[in-house]
Design a protein around this motif. Structure first.
Motif, PDB file in Angstrom:
ATOM      1  N   ALA A 244       0.829  -1.209   0.000  1.00  0.00           N
ATOM      2  CA  ALA A 244       0.000   0.000   0.000  1.00  0.00           C
ATOM      3  C   ALA A 244       0.860   1.255   0.000  1.00  0.00           C
ATOM      4  O   ALA A 244       0.576   2.219  -0.724  1.00  0.00           O
ATOM      5  CB  ALA A 244      -0.935  -0.009   1.213  1.00  0.00           C
ATOM      6  N   LEU A 245       1.932   1.268   0.762  1.00  0.00           N
ATOM      7  CA  LEU A 245       2.827   2.422   0.821  1.00  0.00           C
ATOM      8  C   LEU A 245       3.481   2.665  -0.544  1.00  0.00           C
ATOM      9  O   LEU A 245       3.590   3.804  -0.991  1.00  0.00           O
ATOM     10  CB  LEU A 245       3.880   2.226   1.906  1.00  0.00           C
ATOM     11  N   SER A 246       3.903   1.599  -1.200  1.00  0.00           N
ATOM     12  CA  SER A 246       4.534   1.770  -2.515  1.00  0.00           C
ATOM     13  C   SER A 246       3.508   2.236  -3.556  1.00  0.00           C
ATOM     14  O   SER A 246       3.823   3.042  -4.425  1.00  0.00           O
ATOM     15  CB  SER A 246       5.220   0.474  -2.961  1.00  0.00           C
ATOM     16  N   LEU A 247       2.270   1.754  -3.469  1.00  0.00           N
ATOM     17  CA  LEU A 247       1.230   2.201  -4.410  1.00  0.00           C
ATOM     18  C   LEU A 247       0.862   3.659  -4.179  1.00  0.00           C
ATOM     19  O   LEU A 247       0.673   4.418  -5.137  1.00  0.00           O
ATOM     20  CB  LEU A 247       0.002   1.314  -4.294  1.00  0.00           C
ATOM     21  N   VAL A 248       0.786   4.078  -2.920  1.00  0.00           N
ATOM     22  CA  VAL A 248       0.476   5.479  -2.629  1.00  0.00           C
ATOM     23  C   VAL A 248       1.639   6.363  -3.075  1.00  0.00           C
ATOM     24  O   VAL A 248       1.433   7.408  -3.706  1.00  0.00           O
ATOM     25  CB  VAL A 248       0.174   5.681  -1.118  1.00  0.00           C
ATOM     26  N   GLY A 249       2.857   5.955  -2.784  1.00  0.00           N
ATOM     27  CA  GLY A 249       4.026   6.764  -3.146  1.00  0.00           C
ATOM     28  C   GLY A 249       4.260   6.862  -4.637  1.00  0.00           C
ATOM     29  O   GLY A 249       4.836   7.831  -5.128  1.00  0.00           O
ATOM     30  N   SER A 250       3.815   5.870  -5.399  1.00  0.00           N
ATOM     31  CA  SER A 250       3.975   5.919  -6.848  1.00  0.00           C
ATOM     32  C   SER A 250       2.796   6.607  -7.545  1.00  0.00           C
ATOM     33  O   SER A 250       2.810   6.768  -8.750  1.00  0.00           O
ATOM     34  CB  SER A 250       4.156   4.521  -7.408  1.00  0.00           C
ATOM     35  N   GLY A 251       1.772   6.962  -6.774  1.00  0.00           N
ATOM     36  CA  GLY A 251       0.619   7.649  -7.343  1.00  0.00           C
ATOM     37  C   GLY A 251      -0.419   6.735  -7.943  1.00  0.00           C
ATOM     38  O   GLY A 251      -1.318   7.176  -8.640  1.00  0.00           O
ATOM     39  N   ARG A 252      -0.340   5.445  -7.664  1.00  0.00           N
ATOM     40  CA  ARG A 252      -1.291   4.499  -8.237  1.00  0.00           C
ATOM     41  C   ARG A 252      -2.480   4.225  -7.325  1.00  0.00           C
ATOM     42  O   ARG A 252      -3.396   3.525  -7.718  1.00  0.00           O
ATOM     43  CB  ARG A 252      -0.580   3.201  -8.571  1.00  0.00           C
ATOM     44  N   LEU A 253      -2.431   4.715  -6.116  1.00  0.00           N
ATOM     45  CA  LEU A 253      -3.530   4.480  -5.167  1.00  0.00           C
ATOM     46  C   LEU A 253      -3.923   5.785  -4.513  1.00  0.00           C
ATOM     47  O   LEU A 253      -3.146   6.610  -4.184  1.00  0.00           O
ATOM     48  CB  LEU A 253      -3.110   3.455  -4.103  1.00  0.00           C
TER      49      LEU A 253
END
Length: 143
Positions: free
Chosen positions: A134-143
């Protein structure tokens, strides 16, 4: 190189041609001429000069086929890329603070559950994986 079998996209280096040393790519064959783009220096390292050289098609006999130049790689380029990647990741997390906090909370909860013996090990591991994802998805702008 045989001027009659010259093909666009071939990599060439001069043997006795009146052009500076380096690696050239054949980019055009208009009207009995050949247009060459300088893509490598005399040592075979890639350059981005934008320099074009026009020669007559028979002058291609003064060139030989060669391998493409090696790509440019450097430690400073990797460090610069890493810096800007971390900066973009942090900026994206700052843009969506509630999502970032929720993802971080999942991650911390997974680590805390792993330390305590009240939660099964598989559940704690699942929380860590979900939190990191979840952290990687939020940080990449995908979530």
């Amino acid at each position: 190189m045989d001027p009659e079998t010259a093909a666009v996209s071939a990599y060439l280096s001069p043997t006795d041609a009146a052009v500076p040393e380096g690696v050239y790519r054949l980019v055009g064959l208009p009207d009995g001429r050949a247009t060459l783009l300088l893509v490598g220096d005399a040592e075979g390292r890639r350059v981005h000069s934008g320099r074009l050289v026009a020669v007559s098609r028979p002058a291609l006999a003064g060139f030989e086929r060669t391998d493409p130049p090696a790509p440019r790689r450097s430690v400073s380029g990797a460090l610069t890329l890493g810096y800007w990647s971390v900066r973009a990741f942090a900026r994206q997390l700052a843009r969506t603070p509630f999502r970032a906090a929720g993802a971080a909370l999942l991650l911390v909860a997974g680590f805390a559950a792993d330390v305590s013996s009240a939660v099964p090990e598989a559940a704690a591991a699942a929380l860590v994986v979900l939190g990191a994802l979840a952290l990687s998805l939020v940080g990449s702008g995908r979530l």
